[in-house]
Design an enzyme around this catalytic site. Sequence first.
Site, short mmCIF file in Angstrom:
data_model
loop_
_atom_site.label_atom_id
_atom_site.label_comp_id
_atom_site.label_asym_id
_atom_site.label_seq_id
_atom_site.Cartn_x
_atom_site.Cartn_y
_atom_site.Cartn_z
N LYS A 185 0.82 -1.22 0.00
CA LYS A 185 0.00 0.00 0.00
C LYS A 185 0.86 1.27 0.00
CE LYS A 185 -3.57 -2.48 -0.38
NZ LYS A 185 -4.45 -3.12 0.55
C1 PLP Z 1 -5.44 -4.31 0.95
C2 PLP Z 1 -6.92 -4.11 1.00
C3 PLP Z 1 -7.67 -4.37 2.16
C4 PLP Z 1 -7.10 -5.09 3.34
O1 PLP Z 1 -6.05 -4.46 3.95
P1 PLP Z 1 -5.18 -5.26 5.05
O2 PLP Z 1 -4.44 -4.17 5.74
O3 PLP Z 1 -4.31 -6.22 4.31
O4 PLP Z 1 -6.15 -5.94 5.96
C5 PLP Z 1 -9.01 -4.04 2.18
N1 PLP Z 1 -9.61 -3.50 1.11
C6 PLP Z 1 -8.95 -3.25 -0.04
C7 PLP Z 1 -9.68 -2.64 -1.19
C8 PLP Z 1 -7.59 -3.57 -0.14
O5 PLP Z 1 -6.94 -3.37 -1.30
#
Ligand code: PLP
Length: 387
Positions: A185
């Site tokens: 991210k």
């Molecule tokens: C990555 C992601 C999540 C989950 O995030 P985590 O921190 O891995 O739990 C939720 N929604 C979307 C759209 C994502 O891309």
Amino acid sequence: METPAAIPFHRPYITEDEISEVLDSLYAGWLTMGPKTIAFEAKYREYIGSRNAVSMNSCTACLHLALKAVNIKKGDEVIVPAITFAATAEVVTYFHATPVFVDVDEGTHTIDVSKIEEKITKKTKAIIPVHYAGQPCDMDEILDIAKKHGLFVIEDAAHAVPAWYKERKIGTIGDITCFSFYATKSLTTGEGGMATTENDEWAERMSILRLHGISKDAWKRYTNEGSWYYEVAESGYKYNMTDIQAGLGLAQLKKVDWMWHQREEIARKYAEAFQSMDEITPPRVKSDRKSAWHLYVIKLNPAAVNLDRKQFMEELKERGIGTSVHFIPLYRHPYYRDTFRYTPQGFPVSERVYERIVSLPIYPGMTEGDIERVAESVRDVVRRHRR
Ligand SMILES: *Cc1c(COP(=O)(O)O)cnc(C)c1O
């Protein structure tokens, strides 16, 4: 000529700043939630401009506790876009509630606000808009629908730090906003998440639930003012962030705007390279909002180009370029298909979008040469397969 090194789909931007923050925790001997976690929450609140920020070990945990804070119950229904990561819908099933999928908009791949109301029933309790690829959803329309039907708006902002909707920063708009700091991210702590909200009661409830339902944060127990005593207010979870993660977060937060500018610049260069090409459609961001540019998602145009998505990705891979697909529509997964009886017929736009989407590399640390090589390879592959 030497073959140039491969360009991976993603690489986190980690420098000495992150490394020294983590070492600092290791030397101090305070590994789990403590001073760095508290400092990261304070800095994040300040950065977003939200009243509260509650850190957790993932965005999934934040989404779970956000739904818990607004009292989602067994049998409730929650509106979720058809194209998103599994986590968005999975958290609804934790409550034995039903995720109700809504088709996406063909231009932005965010939830199609014109198709939400037809899915609302007496059981509907909340909407989880997803700011796909970093582009904010149509929040005014979503807030209007939510107000009219008495629904909570829990934003999945896993892609959206930083992003703006009509000058308002994502994290200050809906009831609760959930961010992800997963390794890929735009701000990373390896694993981690943050829930922001203007509502003190919800923030308090989430911060109690993230640590076993204990009414005082454990780190306070070990300070001079604290004590060994604690009370379990309700059955909770083990969802807290650690100081090792928070150290990464503090270092990343200092450069979060710089990293965003880097991605914006890459997006601008791609857009320039792909303009007036009818073989592909580059992403479009509406003029009243700013994307975090977490993903750069192009669409192949089957009318102009004679290769499918799989072939396209393979040819790019042969040229050393990593790509990905975001996302397989949720109704296509065996679990959602079989449990909730979803079929692709209910989601014509998501079907068309899914077959054509490819995510290209976009991250700070890509060199000028990398960016050009990606753009040139995309142009070359599709041109070789022109109809
Ligand atoms: C990555 C992601 C999540 C989950 O995030 P985590 O921190 O891995 O739990 C939720 N929604 C979307 C759209 C994502 O891309």
